[in-house]
Scaffold this motif. Structure first.
Motif, mmCIF file in Angstrom:
data_model
loop_
_atom_site.group_PDB
_atom_site.id
_atom_site.type_symbol
_atom_site.label_atom_id
_atom_site.label_comp_id
_atom_site.label_asym_id
_atom_site.label_seq_id
_atom_site.Cartn_x
_atom_site.Cartn_y
_atom_site.Cartn_z
ATOM 1 N N ARG A 1 55.319 56.607 26.605
ATOM 2 C CA ARG A 1 56.558 56.447 25.630
ATOM 3 C C ARG A 1 57.126 55.685 27.192
ATOM 4 N NH1 ARG A 1 55.933 61.010 22.930
ATOM 5 N NH2 ARG A 1 57.391 62.186 23.698
ATOM 6 N N PHE A 2 57.681 54.493 26.926
ATOM 7 C CA PHE A 2 58.933 54.536 27.980
ATOM 8 C C PHE A 2 59.840 54.284 27.324
ATOM 9 C CE2 PHE A 2 54.653 52.127 29.835
ATOM 10 C CZ PHE A 2 54.876 52.880 30.997
ATOM 11 N N GLY A 3 61.205 54.200 27.279
ATOM 12 C CA GLY A 3 62.496 54.883 26.607
ATOM 13 C C GLY A 3 61.534 55.399 25.631
ATOM 14 N N GLY A 4 62.086 53.954 23.928
ATOM 15 C CA GLY A 4 61.699 54.089 22.987
ATOM 16 C C GLY A 4 60.411 53.510 22.054
ATOM 17 N N ASN A 5 60.402 52.653 23.075
ATOM 18 C CA ASN A 5 59.227 52.161 23.419
ATOM 19 C C ASN A 5 57.202 52.807 23.236
ATOM 20 O OD1 ASN A 5 57.012 50.255 23.379
ATOM 21 N ND2 ASN A 5 57.554 49.226 25.270
ATOM 22 N N ARG A 6 56.863 53.319 22.237
ATOM 23 C CA ARG A 6 55.672 53.922 22.816
ATOM 24 C C ARG A 6 54.478 53.235 22.813
ATOM 25 N NH1 ARG A 6 55.541 58.340 19.785
ATOM 26 N NH2 ARG A 6 57.590 58.814 18.388
ATOM 27 N N ALA A 7 54.562 53.012 24.454
ATOM 28 C CA ALA A 7 53.920 52.150 24.788
ATOM 29 C C ALA A 7 51.863 52.386 24.117
ATOM 30 C CB ALA A 7 53.966 51.695 26.167
ATOM 31 N N VAL A 8 51.342 53.427 24.918
ATOM 32 C CA VAL A 8 50.521 54.306 24.170
ATOM 33 C C VAL A 8 50.611 55.141 23.141
ATOM 34 C CG1 VAL A 8 48.063 55.643 24.959
ATOM 35 C CG2 VAL A 8 49.658 53.329 26.327
ATOM 36 N N GLY B 1 42.697 43.379 22.513
ATOM 37 C CA GLY B 1 43.451 43.895 21.929
ATOM 38 C C GLY B 1 45.080 43.232 22.464
ATOM 39 N N PRO B 2 45.872 42.867 21.465
ATOM 40 C CA PRO B 2 46.718 41.593 21.669
ATOM 41 C C PRO B 2 47.875 41.782 23.114
ATOM 42 C CG PRO B 2 47.836 42.598 19.878
ATOM 43 C CD PRO B 2 46.022 43.150 20.834
ATOM 44 N N ASN B 3 48.334 40.894 23.446
ATOM 45 C CA ASN B 3 49.360 41.401 24.232
ATOM 46 C C ASN B 3 50.238 42.551 24.703
ATOM 47 O OD1 ASN B 3 49.095 38.336 24.665
ATOM 48 N ND2 ASN B 3 49.109 39.328 26.534
ATOM 49 N N GLY B 4 50.749 43.638 24.822
ATOM 50 C CA GLY B 4 51.802 44.564 25.300
ATOM 51 C C GLY B 4 50.323 46.196 23.897
ATOM 52 N N ALA B 5 49.607 45.743 24.580
ATOM 53 C CA ALA B 5 48.758 46.742 22.834
ATOM 54 C C ALA B 5 49.584 48.050 24.119
ATOM 55 C CB ALA B 5 47.407 46.185 22.688
ATOM 56 N N GLY B 6 49.255 47.687 25.244
ATOM 57 C CA GLY B 6 48.473 49.038 25.378
ATOM 58 C C GLY B 6 48.049 49.497 26.671
ATOM 59 N N LYS B 7 46.991 48.129 27.232
ATOM 60 C CA LYS B 7 45.974 48.640 28.055
ATOM 61 C C LYS B 7 46.411 49.159 29.213
ATOM 62 C CE LYS B 7 44.451 44.155 26.857
ATOM 63 N NZ LYS B 7 45.823 43.926 25.940
ATOM 64 N N THR B 8 46.943 48.098 29.954
ATOM 65 C CA THR B 8 47.387 48.354 31.493
ATOM 66 C C THR B 8 47.632 49.852 31.327
ATOM 67 O OG1 THR B 8 47.337 46.185 31.811
ATOM 68 C CG2 THR B 8 48.504 47.784 32.757
ATOM 69 N N THR B 9 48.949 49.975 30.246
ATOM 70 C CA THR B 9 48.913 51.525 30.416
ATOM 71 C C THR B 9 48.180 52.923 30.416
ATOM 72 O OG1 THR B 9 51.410 50.636 29.331
ATOM 73 C CG2 THR B 9 51.130 53.043 29.171
ATOM 74 N N CYS B 10 47.564 52.569 30.073
ATOM 75 C CA CYS B 10 46.403 53.170 29.300
ATOM 76 C C CYS B 10 45.402 53.395 31.315
ATOM 77 C CB CYS B 10 45.063 53.095 28.389
ATOM 78 S SG CYS B 10 45.215 53.235 27.030
ATOM 79 N N PHE C 1 43.978 46.116 39.914
ATOM 80 C CA PHE C 1 45.496 45.740 39.237
ATOM 81 C C PHE C 1 45.291 44.327 38.902
ATOM 82 C CE2 PHE C 1 46.526 48.875 42.592
ATOM 83 C CZ PHE C 1 47.383 49.751 41.970
ATOM 84 N N GLN C 2 46.039 44.315 37.168
ATOM 85 C CA GLN C 2 46.216 43.264 36.990
ATOM 86 C C GLN C 2 46.940 42.415 37.196
ATOM 87 O OE1 GLN C 2 48.233 43.156 32.659
ATOM 88 N NE2 GLN C 2 47.871 41.442 32.020
ATOM 89 N N ILE C 3 47.941 42.724 38.146
ATOM 90 C CA ILE C 3 48.385 41.315 39.067
ATOM 91 C C ILE C 3 48.588 41.762 40.748
ATOM 92 C CG2 ILE C 3 50.446 41.325 39.807
ATOM 93 C CD1 ILE C 3 52.020 41.793 37.357
ATOM 94 N N ASP D 1 41.166 45.306 35.062
ATOM 95 C CA ASP D 1 42.030 44.631 34.899
ATOM 96 C C ASP D 1 42.530 42.873 34.760
ATOM 97 O OD1 ASP D 1 44.621 44.831 32.766
ATOM 98 O OD2 ASP D 1 45.751 46.311 33.789
ATOM 99 N N GLU D 2 41.768 42.841 33.538
ATOM 100 C CA GLU D 2 41.554 41.555 33.448
ATOM 101 C C GLU D 2 40.423 40.296 34.778
ATOM 102 O OE1 GLU D 2 44.304 38.992 31.126
ATOM 103 O OE2 GLU D 2 44.941 40.852 30.226
ATOM 104 N N PRO D 3 39.560 41.383 35.380
ATOM 105 C CA PRO D 3 38.987 40.502 36.142
ATOM 106 C C PRO D 3 38.557 39.028 36.376
ATOM 107 C CG PRO D 3 37.864 41.291 34.878
ATOM 108 C CD PRO D 3 38.607 41.918 34.326
ATOM 109 N N GLY E 1 40.160 42.266 29.422
ATOM 110 C CA GLY E 1 39.956 41.094 29.387
ATOM 111 C C GLY E 1 40.343 40.735 28.296
ATOM 112 N N HIS E 2 40.271 39.696 28.692
ATOM 113 C CA HIS E 2 41.433 38.417 27.467
ATOM 114 C C HIS E 2 40.690 37.396 27.001
ATOM 115 C CE1 HIS E 2 45.948 39.078 26.996
ATOM 116 N NE2 HIS E 2 45.344 39.821 26.921
ATOM 117 N N ASP E 3 39.688 36.661 27.921
ATOM 118 C CA ASP E 3 38.898 35.901 27.522
ATOM 119 C C ASP E 3 37.765 36.795 26.477
ATOM 120 O OD1 ASP E 3 36.758 34.090 27.776
ATOM 121 O OD2 ASP E 3 37.383 33.769 30.185
#
Ligand code: ATP
Ligand code: MG
Lengths: 257, 355
Positions: free
Chosen positions: A14-21, A38-47, A86-88, A178-180, A211-213
């Protein structure tokens, strides 16, 4: 699953009240190339961050090679045979491209304070080996001509390639990518797919790839795990997953233009 | 250098003690000795801040601990009104070794509890230690002779040459020490070990993902830097012969080394030695031209030089943030040298920032 190199069990962050995973569970078979989509913000990078030890999960369990690594610091997870990108891209911009890659090498006596002072010859010979290895990694991602440039001068796509070279340099058993292929030109992206498949086949390295593509993911992966809102929605072969109505609704509907 | 100082002095009219050749020589010898000692401190700081990004606001504390430790080890037992511990009458070289160990120990004490936490905790902790040490030295009755400090600290090899020639020997000792520390620091940092330090400084997440135990490396860098600063403090103590708490100000022992580092080029050992010379020249040279400055400045030259050096640092941060000699892209000396960083012109005009 018979031989899972990675087991993620009811992971929570969780990040504050946001259940990222929010209770994500999935497994990665040894020797496979598994996609995490999964869509943006699905929690992939957090995983990824929880698995690699960059952040501590709030709940759940991560098992790597049969070892419970939940909440371990990154260097211990790395020692268990995991490396990640890293994604970024997080390149060291003031350092040469070559040394960015060399940094990730395993078992380098020269990284010990006393060795370069007291036994420089020993450091020199290992450094030469590491350099050769790093050059080979750079060759693989077409960055060899830029080996001696500052990493800060690379383009966005080149930075993603550098991330990949660095992750592979660690001689890992499991690589988290992460999104190579984000920002990498399509021709090179297809070559990356081939390269990853080759490394997977020849060296038995397992890959977990965000991946997104869709084209890239479908061509690359043996299995796909689909996440939405912090949970795993569907798992299966690319065909199964891509033909799943729920997935088309939730993921492709909103994401795949 | 000498001509420069003399030329400067002559052209500006009426310097009191540079008019004679002998005066100029004496001043230059003393000046270079001081600069060499400062340069050693700055090399220690370069390991901590230049390479690893550890912000140490208590440089003077490490310097002071080294100075006192070496003095206490080499002085004879306390007599008369003096009251201090130890006084072991040991050889000067043993004192210096003790000073380096004391600097390392202080770094360990401060670093162990704070370096595993967020980085700013160490910075905050170091702000306090210099003040604590000064207060302790002033008040600790019978420990280090309070405000009177320690006097008659023996010079290294003092009996071996004429009194008049000893300054040359001092200079040679300071320069030899600087060379030794430079070679040591270079051997340690221009290496895979230094590569890890720089990675931690630039992006800790990357260093961790590359499997490095970043707190351990930070502690190593902090301790190595502390030992070097302690050693420099000992050189200083044996050079001037008398030390006391008011002499170890933050301005002199912390601010000045930072300015030298920034002007010279953080992360480049030759750069920071050059920076020590340049800033040292500003700092120690201004009083020489006191007479020829406008009265408003001349009478308060010791205040104004702080302003000038501060201004110098601001100018460097704005226009030459990488310092006189920029850090190299290549870290490990085991790899072939890469054609240098951006040119001086590019760095001044700021073109490199577009990269
Ligand atoms: N460090 C953080 N602090 C606060 N919130 C965060 C942090 N990292 C991620 N989040 C939030 O957690 C949620 C999941 O983010 P995450 O980056 O894991 O998604 P993702 O699946 O990787 O998305 P994308 O496809 O856009 O990369 C998002 O709502 C994000 O805002
Ligand atoms: Mg992401």
């Amino acid at each position: 699953m018979a031989d899972a190199i990675l087991v993620v069990d009811r992971l929570e962050k969780r990040f504050g009240g946001n259940r990222a995973v929010d209770g994500a569970s999935f497994e990665v078979a040894r020797g496979s190339i598994t996609g995490l989509i999964g869509p943006n913000g699905a929690g992939k990078t957090t995983c990824f961050n929880c698995i690699a030890g960059a952040i501590r999960p709030d709940g759940g369990r991560v098992t790597l090679n049969g070892q419970d690594v939940t909440g371990w610091p990154p260097h211990r997870v790395y020692a268990q045979g995991l490396s990640r990108t890293f994604q970024i891209p997080q390149e060291l911009s003031g350092m040469t491209v070559l040394e960015n890659v060399m940094l990730t090498a395993r078992d380098h006596p020269g990284e010990n304070l006393w060795e370069p002072i007291l036994r420089p010859w020993r450091v020199a010979s290992r450094e030469a080996e590491v350099r050769e290895h790093a050059m080979a990694m750079l060759r693989q991602v077409n960055l060899e001509p830029l080996a001696h440039e500052r990493a800060g001068t690379l383009s966005g796509g080149q930075r993603k390639l550098l991330e990949l070279a660095r992750a592979l340099m660690a001689d890992p058993e499991l690589v988290l990518l992460d999104e190579p292929s984000a920002g990498v030109n399509p021709t090179l992206a297809s070559r990356l797919v081939e390269d990853i498949r080759t490394i997977n086949r020849e060296r038995g390295v397992t890959f977990l790839v965000i991946g997104h593509d869709m084209d890239v993911v479908a061509r690359l992966c043996d299995r796909l795990v689909v996440m939405t809102s912090g949970r795993v929605m569907v798992e299966g072969t690319p065909d199964e997953v891509l033909n799943n109505a729920e997935v088309q609704e939730a993921y492709l509907g909103s994401q795949y233009r | 250098m000498l001509e420069a100082i003399m030329g400067l002095a002559m052209s500006l009219g009426d310097p009191t003690f540079l008019v004679t050749f002998q005066g100029a020589v004496n001043w230059s010898v003393g000046f270079l000795t001081t600069v060499a000692i400062f340069a050693i401190v700055v090399l220690g700081l370069n390991v901590q801040w230049g390479y690893t990004g550890i912000l140490n606001f208590g440089v003077v504390a490490f310097f002071m601990v080294g100075a006192y430790t070496s003095a206490l080890l080499t002085l004879g037992p306390a007599t008369g009104f003096n009251a201090y511990i130890l006084g072991l009458d040991l050889p000067v070289l043993v004192g210096w070794l003790g000073a380096a160990l004391a600097g390392a120990l202080l770094a360990l004490l401060v670093g162990l509890p704070t370096l595993r936490l967020r980085l700013d905790f160490l910075a905050i902790a170091t702000i306090g230690i210099a003040e604590i040490l000064r207060t302790f030295a002033r008040s600790g009755n019978g420990l280090v002779n309070r405000n009177e400090g320690l006097n008659g600290i023996p010079g290294f090899l003092a009996g071996t040459v004429d009194r008049g020639d000893y300054k040359w020997l001092l200079l040679a000792i300071a320069l030899a020490s600087l060379l030794l520390v430079y070679l040591l620091v270079r051997a340690a940092t221009e290496s895979p070990w230094g590569r890890v330090l720089r990675a931690i400084r630039d992006n800790e997440a990357t260093a961790q993902a590359a499997g490095k135990r970043t707190t351990v490396y930070r502690l190593q860098a902090f301790v190595l830097g502390g030992a070097i600063m302690g050693f420099a403090g000992a050189l200083y103590a044996h050079r001037i012969g008398a030390i006391s708490p008011p002499g170890f100000t933050d301005l002199f022992g912390t601010f000045l080394p930072y300015t030298m580092l920034i002007v010279g080029g953080a992360g480049n050992h030759r750069g920071v030695i050059l920076g020590s010379l340049v800033v040292g020249f500003f700092w120690f040279g201004t009083p020489l031209v006191q007479e020829s400055l406008p009265d408003a400045i001349g009478t308060n030259v010791f205040v104004w030089r702080q302003f000038f050096v501060g201004l110098l640092v601001v100018m460097f941060i704005l226009w030459l943030p990488k310092g006189l000699i920029a850090e190299e892209a290549r870290v490990s000396r085991f790899l072939p040298r890469v054609a240098g960083g951006p040119s001086l012109r590019a760095r001044i005009t700021g073109r490199f920032r577009a990269e």
